[in-house]
Design a protein around this motif. Structure first.
Motif, mmCIF file in Angstrom:
data_model
loop_
_atom_site.group_PDB
_atom_site.id
_atom_site.type_symbol
_atom_site.label_atom_id
_atom_site.label_comp_id
_atom_site.label_asym_id
_atom_site.label_seq_id
_atom_site.Cartn_x
_atom_site.Cartn_y
_atom_site.Cartn_z
ATOM 1 N N GLU A 1 0.826 -1.206 0.000
ATOM 2 C CA GLU A 1 0.000 0.000 0.000
ATOM 3 C C GLU A 1 0.862 1.259 0.000
ATOM 4 O O GLU A 1 0.338 2.367 -0.158
ATOM 5 N N GLU A 2 2.181 1.103 0.184
ATOM 6 C CA GLU A 2 3.075 2.257 0.172
ATOM 7 C C GLU A 2 3.345 2.715 -1.263
ATOM 8 O O GLU A 2 3.116 1.979 -2.219
ATOM 9 N N ARG A 3 3.841 3.933 -1.379
ATOM 10 C CA ARG A 3 4.180 4.486 -2.682
ATOM 11 C C ARG A 3 5.687 4.431 -2.904
ATOM 12 O O ARG A 3 6.461 4.426 -1.957
ATOM 13 N N THR A 4 6.076 4.394 -4.166
ATOM 14 C CA THR A 4 7.488 4.397 -4.508
ATOM 15 C C THR A 4 8.083 5.781 -4.234
ATOM 16 O O THR A 4 7.479 6.799 -4.571
ATOM 17 N N GLU B 1 7.894 11.526 -3.785
ATOM 18 C CA GLU B 1 7.032 10.346 -3.701
ATOM 19 C C GLU B 1 6.160 10.320 -4.950
ATOM 20 O O GLU B 1 5.516 11.315 -5.296
ATOM 21 N N LEU B 2 6.150 9.190 -5.635
ATOM 22 C CA LEU B 2 5.387 9.084 -6.873
ATOM 23 C C LEU B 2 3.904 8.855 -6.582
ATOM 24 O O LEU B 2 3.541 8.341 -5.518
ATOM 25 N N PRO B 3 3.042 9.244 -7.509
ATOM 26 C CA PRO B 3 1.608 8.954 -7.332
ATOM 27 C C PRO B 3 1.372 7.461 -7.162
ATOM 28 O O PRO B 3 2.139 6.634 -7.671
ATOM 29 N N GLY B 4 0.313 7.121 -6.452
ATOM 30 C CA GLY B 4 0.046 5.718 -6.150
ATOM 31 C C GLY B 4 -0.167 4.849 -7.376
ATOM 32 O O GLY B 4 0.076 3.639 -7.344
ATOM 33 N N SER B 5 -0.628 5.449 -8.475
ATOM 34 C CA SER B 5 -0.889 4.675 -9.693
ATOM 35 C C SER B 5 0.354 4.469 -10.547
ATOM 36 O O SER B 5 0.311 3.781 -11.563
ATOM 37 N N VAL B 6 1.478 5.058 -10.137
ATOM 38 C CA VAL B 6 2.708 4.998 -10.926
ATOM 39 C C VAL B 6 3.711 4.050 -10.266
ATOM 40 O O VAL B 6 3.939 4.125 -9.057
ATOM 41 N N LYS C 1 25.395 3.248 -17.281
ATOM 42 C CA LYS C 1 24.434 2.983 -18.336
ATOM 43 C C LYS C 1 23.189 2.413 -17.669
ATOM 44 O O LYS C 1 23.263 1.412 -16.952
ATOM 45 N N ALA C 2 22.057 3.060 -17.881
ATOM 46 C CA ALA C 2 20.868 2.670 -17.119
ATOM 47 C C ALA C 2 19.607 2.915 -17.925
ATOM 48 O O ALA C 2 19.572 3.738 -18.852
ATOM 49 N N GLN C 3 18.578 2.183 -17.545
ATOM 50 C CA GLN C 3 17.226 2.400 -18.066
ATOM 51 C C GLN C 3 16.258 2.358 -16.895
ATOM 52 O O GLN C 3 16.271 1.411 -16.107
ATOM 53 N N VAL C 4 15.448 3.391 -16.785
ATOM 54 C CA VAL C 4 14.447 3.477 -15.727
ATOM 55 C C VAL C 4 13.070 3.427 -16.376
ATOM 56 O O VAL C 4 12.775 4.211 -17.283
ATOM 57 N N TYR C 5 12.239 2.514 -15.907
ATOM 58 C CA TYR C 5 10.912 2.326 -16.491
ATOM 59 C C TYR C 5 9.854 2.932 -15.556
ATOM 60 O O TYR C 5 9.812 2.602 -14.371
ATOM 61 N N VAL C 6 9.027 3.798 -16.110
ATOM 62 C CA VAL C 6 7.962 4.439 -15.343
ATOM 63 C C VAL C 6 6.631 3.992 -15.938
ATOM 64 O O VAL C 6 6.360 4.215 -17.124
ATOM 65 N N ARG C 7 5.782 3.361 -15.122
ATOM 66 C CA ARG C 7 4.553 2.749 -15.618
ATOM 67 C C ARG C 7 3.311 3.333 -14.951
ATOM 68 O O ARG C 7 3.331 3.701 -13.784
ATOM 69 N N GLN C 8 2.248 3.366 -15.736
ATOM 70 C CA GLN C 8 0.906 3.640 -15.216
ATOM 71 C C GLN C 8 -0.081 2.896 -16.094
ATOM 72 O O GLN C 8 -0.262 3.225 -17.253
#
Length: 239
Positions: free
Chosen positions: A84-87, A169-174, A204-211
């Motif tokens: 239930e926590e956020r990223t 803190e990211l939105p809960g849906s993300v 060298k990196a890739q960050v994935y952000v999802r909703q």
């Protein structure tokens, strides 16, 4: 008498109609809110905004490490799918330039275990160290312990905040997952790191952000710190 009764009936009907109108307006407002939220999930607007913000933070931390001569890192505390926590993410910098472990998967696993142990047991090493040096002239062992403590502190990361780099803190849906060159797979739960070095380069990196079904991939250039935001989920590079 009949006239009074009829007038009362009309007033009752009028009041009932107003109540019905209020209820209808309330239902419309709720439905409109649900539609707006649904559209946001479909288009991924929050994830898109979070990706753009995160790209700015990465670039700022790259500049901070290069100008300060310190090794810095972006720390992601990624909430699990059932949590239930956020990223959250925040920046940390060491007192000097330090190297990183090449086996990042093992380092992340050990770090997660250490954090769990710290929460359960607590840490009192500084207090004990100060107590051992509270009275009398320091012995040779005390001096050696002090030097070891100094070296450890210089390589220890501490929270860093700046105008462009602040804990968020990211939105809960993300949701977020992080891959770097030192890892075999992207981390989608627990702690993950992205390091920045004083020589003017990063990993060298890739960050994935999802909703929902929407994914934005942040591709980080190791030599320039430039972040390219791609509106799709790119595969993890095969090294």
């Amino acid at each position: 008498m009949r006239h009074t009764a009829a007038l009362h009936a009309r007033r009752s009907q009028r009041g009932l109609t107003l109540i019905e109108i209020c209820i209808a307006l309330l239902i419309v407002a709720v439905l409109f809110s649900a539609v707006v939220s649904g559209v946001g999930a479909v288009t991924g607007t929050k994830a898109k905004a979070s990706a753009a913000e995160l790209a700015g933070v990465i670039r700022s931390l790259y500049d901070t490490a290069a100008l300060s001569g310190k090794t810095c890192r972006l720390v992601f505390e990624i909430a699990g799918p059932k949590s239930e926590e956020r990223t959250r993410y925040h920046a940390e910098c060491a007192e000097s330039g330090v190297t990183t472990s090449r086996d990042r998967d093992t380092a992340i696993r050990d770090e997660n275990q250490a954090r769990d142990d710290e929460r359960r047991q607590g840490r009192d090493s500084r207090h004990n160290f100060n107590q051992s040096n509270s009275g009398g002239a320091p012995s040779l062992q005390d001096l050696m312990d002090q030097e070891q403590h100094r070296v450890e502190q210089s390589a220890k990361f501490a929270s860093y905040t700046g105008e462009e780099v602040a804990a968020r803190e990211l939105p809960g849906s993300v949701s977020v997952s992080v891959w770097t060159r030192q890892q075999k797979t992207a981390v989608d739960q627990g702690v993950a790191y992205l390091y920045f070095f004083p020589q003017g380069y990063t990993e060298k990196a890739q960050v994935y952000v999802r909703q929902g079904d929407n994914v934005w991939t942040l591709v980080v250039s190791p030599l320039t710190g430039k972040v390219n935001v791609v509106a799709e989920e790119l595969e993890v590079p095969r090294s």
